[in-house]
Motif scaffolding. Structure first.
Motif, PDB file in Angstrom:
ATOM      1  N   LYS A  76      83.054 -28.311  74.368  1.00  0.00           N
ATOM      2  CA  LYS A  76      81.832 -28.610  75.126  1.00  0.00           C
ATOM      3  C   LYS A  76      81.515 -30.101  75.204  1.00  0.00           C
ATOM      4  CE  LYS A  76      80.531 -24.355  75.819  1.00  0.00           C
ATOM      5  NZ  LYS A  76      79.525 -23.587  76.483  1.00  0.00           N
ATOM      6  N   ILE A  77      82.017 -30.882  74.263  1.00  0.00           N
ATOM      7  CA  ILE A  77      81.684 -32.310  74.260  1.00  0.00           C
ATOM      8  C   ILE A  77      82.921 -33.160  74.571  1.00  0.00           C
ATOM      9  CG2 ILE A  77      80.748 -34.219  72.907  1.00  0.00           C
ATOM     10  CD1 ILE A  77      78.686 -32.095  73.453  1.00  0.00           C
ATOM     11  N   GLY A 101      74.692 -27.561  64.859  1.00  0.00           N
ATOM     12  CA  GLY A 101      75.072 -26.228  64.409  1.00  0.00           C
ATOM     13  C   GLY A 101      76.289 -25.648  65.106  1.00  0.00           C
ATOM     14  N   HIS A 102      77.037 -26.486  65.830  1.00  0.00           N
ATOM     15  CA  HIS A 102      78.185 -25.952  66.552  1.00  0.00           C
ATOM     16  C   HIS A 102      79.464 -26.180  65.761  1.00  0.00           C
ATOM     17  CE1 HIS A 102      75.983 -25.194  70.315  1.00  0.00           C
ATOM     18  NE2 HIS A 102      75.261 -26.223  69.942  1.00  0.00           N
ATOM     19  N   ARG A 103      80.377 -25.223  65.908  1.00  0.00           N
ATOM     20  CA  ARG A 103      81.663 -25.305  65.228  1.00  0.00           C
ATOM     21  C   ARG A 103      82.506 -26.423  65.816  1.00  0.00           C
ATOM     22  NH1 ARG A 103      81.631 -23.229  60.555  1.00  0.00           N
ATOM     23  NH2 ARG A 103      79.929 -21.778  60.579  1.00  0.00           N
ATOM     24  N   TRP A 104      83.539 -26.783  65.057  1.00  0.00           N
ATOM     25  CA  TRP A 104      84.447 -27.840  65.489  1.00  0.00           C
ATOM     26  C   TRP A 104      85.048 -27.533  66.856  1.00  0.00           C
ATOM     27  CZ3 TRP A 104      89.565 -27.583  66.778  1.00  0.00           C
ATOM     28  CH2 TRP A 104      90.204 -28.809  66.943  1.00  0.00           C
ATOM     29  N   TYR A 162      79.365 -35.781  66.360  1.00  0.00           N
ATOM     30  CA  TYR A 162      78.666 -35.452  65.110  1.00  0.00           C
ATOM     31  C   TYR A 162      77.326 -34.777  65.427  1.00  0.00           C
ATOM     32  CZ  TYR A 162      81.895 -38.517  62.567  1.00  0.00           C
ATOM     33  OH  TYR A 162      82.997 -39.100  62.019  1.00  0.00           O
ATOM     34  N   TYR A 197      76.527 -32.978  67.860  1.00  0.00           N
ATOM     35  CA  TYR A 197      76.696 -31.583  68.286  1.00  0.00           C
ATOM     36  C   TYR A 197      77.049 -30.698  67.094  1.00  0.00           C
ATOM     37  CZ  TYR A 197      77.419 -28.159  72.020  1.00  0.00           C
ATOM     38  OH  TYR A 197      77.296 -27.093  72.871  1.00  0.00           O
ATOM     39  N   ARG A 198      77.854 -31.239  66.188  1.00  0.00           N
ATOM     40  CA  ARG A 198      78.183 -30.484  64.982  1.00  0.00           C
ATOM     41  C   ARG A 198      76.921 -30.223  64.164  1.00  0.00           C
ATOM     42  NH1 ARG A 198      83.314 -30.918  62.601  1.00  0.00           N
ATOM     43  NH2 ARG A 198      82.572 -29.271  61.244  1.00  0.00           N
TER      44      ARG A 198
END
Lengths: 372, 285
Positions: B195-196, B186-189, B180, B182-183
């Motif tokens: 990346k995670i 501002g990162h896409r799903w 969450y 990372y989302r």
């Protein structure tokens, strides 16, 4: 309004956590969500962040309905209670997460991360992985990550909960300035009333039923909406005593240790009814024996704290009263003491509902009657 | 930690030695056998002193099985290649299908998700032979019998449930808040997944892939029924050593050594990840 929630309902299976919660926060304002665990504060933050969806109700951010808008498109920064740092990235990469999302170039990222890290005093541990950071450094890294994207709305979920007392005290002093510098709209969740009072422009007090009262820290402290809120704010806890006010010529009175105490004449509607009186320990002071309206107390215990001394006394019929006075001021430590109560700081609550009785404004209100 | 008395240390040493002897002796004996001729292998009493010969290995590699009475062609090296290709391709396909599926089962709650996941696991319960009979008929009609594609597909019965269930556990162990966070940053799903989720479940995925590879490598019955000579892996190809003129023990031994070598090397290399992967749950970052 930067953020407006309207009649939010959220249930997990059959467990209704939020039932029609409404809230609005203005630009640059810091709103503290204060309440016991299980009140749904974190759920509310997650709804705003968009990682869970409400069952009903609308969330508006800058006038835009957020239904179906993904978390990454909401312009939000969030610091989690458990920090939620990325374990496989070092502190720099963690803080840079909102910047890499915008495809910022490397030098600009390094510069921004460095600036925030210096501000939060973690610039010496930027190349460390989360597991090599102390709790305080983790907390600051998480905070730095939330701030790095300069979001319009900053959600801070009890960020000081897992750090030690000294750091919590420091951060409580630093945070308001930091948040003001950001000029962001902040929603800050906490269970610590001191934190709430120190950080909030406004405080929304939540419990299992929803938001019970919203107001400035002064309003919450001085005019709590009900007994529960009165009890949550203040240390030592407010004195709460069962009373039944009587009307005597000259005003409305309650009796403590056989001594009538004049209260606001606006409370006359409550005469003869079952009430609870709330008196802040610091609204009581010790006086010499024989002073007018002095109430005798049997002193049970005296607890010197750093900046204040708290005395526990018993009234004649054995009810406990706590008195708080600044450290170093005179007061009895044993035997019998005499107190007077500041009538302006007395709250009357309905015993049946727990709600605070708002005194009716009369001409007599404020004028002090004389005990018969 | 408790202090251990010297007596206990000695006892432990003996116990461990016994266990190692028990498990390693057959392998040791096979290694010895692989350097002997059938004659020395079958002599009574057996002896560990003999004149070593490389004829077994030479026979396998050149593809000429020389027995006392005749010379026979075998395709051990092509079997070895088949094993390598089938196992690698199966694991690759299994990872491509299984890892995203595992993520979905771990993160998304959808109707029937548990049932579907369990159904996939149940492929491992059914006796392979039960599935094989109807499968053979289907495969012949669909033209999949005796093709690499068909075999890789059937191998998914072994590989996919294994990868799915192991990797799912690793994904579930990653706190959702990390994703969450990372989302929200501002990162896409999809970026968040790459990346995670993937790096954090990496050791688990490596462990699952290794196990799946070993299971696929050791499979016998699917390939026995569905593949003919040119597509057979070593497990099936080894049958060729049982010839009309007798069992070629020396060559079987050499074949075993050659066929366990790749998995052995892989296990040695991946051991670090395996241990790390299997203990990941205990030490969360």
């Amino acid at each position: 309004m930067t953020l407006a929630l309207e009649k939010i309902v959220k249930a997990f299976k059959k467990d209704v956590v939020l039932d029609g919660v409404s809230l609005s926060v203005g630009r640059g304002e810091t709103l503290v969500l204060f309440g016991p665990s299980g009140a749904g504060k974190t759920v509310l933050l997650r709804l705003i962040a968009g990682v869970i969806e409400p069952d009903a109700g609308t969330i508006m951010i800058k006038g835009r309905d957020m239904e179906g808008v993904e978390p990454e498109d909401r312009g939000i920064g969030m610091a989690f209670q458990n920090f939620a740092l990325f374990p496989h990235m070092d502190a720099t990469e963690n803080i840079a997460a909102p910047l890499t999302a915008r495809n910022m170039n490397k030098t600009a990222i390094t510069e921004t991360v460095g600036k925030i890290a210096r501000m939060l005093k973690i610039d010496h541990v930027l190349h460390h992985k989360p597991k090599e950071l102390s709790n305080g450094q983790k907390q600051r890294t998480a905070l730095a990550r939330a701030l790095a994207g300069e979001p319009d709305i900053l959600l801070l979920d009890d960020p000081l909960r897992n750090v030690d007392a000294k750091l919590r005290f420091e951060m409580r002093l630093e945070l308001p300035r930091l948040l003001k510098d950001q000029n962001a709209t902040v929603i800050y969740v906490t269970q610590d009333y001191k934190e709430a009072m120190a950080l909030g422009d406004r405080i929304a007090v939540m419990n299992a039923r929803g938001i019970e009262q919203t107001g400035t820290p002064e309003e919450i402290y001085l005019t709590p909406a009900n007994i529960e809120i009165a009890r949550l704010f203040g240390d030592p806890v407010i004195n709460l005593l069962d009373v039944s006010p009587v009307q005597v010529e000259g005003g409305v009175f309650i009796t403590l240790s056989g001594v009538p105490v004049n209260i606001d004449a606006g409370y006359s509607d409550m005469v003869g009814r079952d009430c609870i009186i709330g008196i802040r320990p610091e609204a009581i002071r010790f006086v010499e024996e024989g002073s007018a309206e002095a109430i005798p107390l049997t002193i049970e215990a005296e607890t010197p704290l750093n900046e204040k001394t708290v005395t526990l006394g018993l009234t004649q019929n054995g009810r406990e009263i706590m008195v708080s006075r600044p450290a170093g001021t005179p007061g009895p430590s044993q035997g019998t003491g005499y107190i007077v109560i500041d009538a302006n700081h007395i709250h009357l609550f309905d015993r049946a509902t727990g709600k605070r009785i708002v005194p009716v404004k009369t001409q007599a209100a404020g004028s002090q009657g004389v005990a018969p | 930690m408790n202090t251990i008395s010297p007596f206990e240390t000695v006892l432990r040493g003996i116990a461990i030695t016994l266990v190692i002897l028990f498990f390693m002796f057959p392998i040791f004996w096979i290694v010895l056998m692989s350097f002997q001729t059938n004659a020395t292998i079958l002599q009574v009493p057996p002896s560990i002193f003999f004149e070593p010969t490389l004829q077994n290995y030479r026979g396998l590699i050149t593809g000429q099985l020389v027995t006392d009475t005749s010379s026979l062609e075998i395709r051990f090296m092509s079997n070895l290649f088949n094993s390598l290709f089938l196992s690698t391709a199966s694991v690759a396909v299994g990872l491509m299908l299984g890892v995203p599926a595992a993520y979905a089962f771990a993160r998304l709650k959808f109707r029937g998700s548990e049932d579907i996941a369990f159904t996939l696991l149940s492929f491992r319960f059914a006796p392979p032979l039960l599935v094989l009979l109807p499968l053979t008929i289907y495969f012949q009609q669909l033209g999949l019998a005796n093709t690499y594609g068909g075999l890789i597909w059937v191998y998914q019965l072994i590989v996919l449930p294994l990868i799915l269930w192991i990797v799912r556990g690793y994904f579930e162990d990653i706190p959702a808040d990390i994703e969450y966070a990372y989302r929200i940053a501002g990162h896409r799903w999809w970026t968040t997944f790459r990346k995670i989720a993937l790096p954090l479940a990496g050791p688990g995925i490596a462990a699952a892939a290794l196990l799946a590879f070993i299971f696929a490598w050791n499979n016998f019955v699917f390939a026995l029924v569905l593949a003919s000579a040119d597509k057979q892996p070593v497990t099936v190809g080894a049958l060729a050593f049982i010839t009309a003129s007798g069992v070629q023990y020396g060559q079987i031994a050499a074949g075993i050594i050659l066929s366990i070598a790749p998995t052995f090397a892989l296990a040695l290399y991946a051991q670090r990840y395996l241990v790390e992967g299997l203990s990941l749950g205990a030490v969360k970052g």
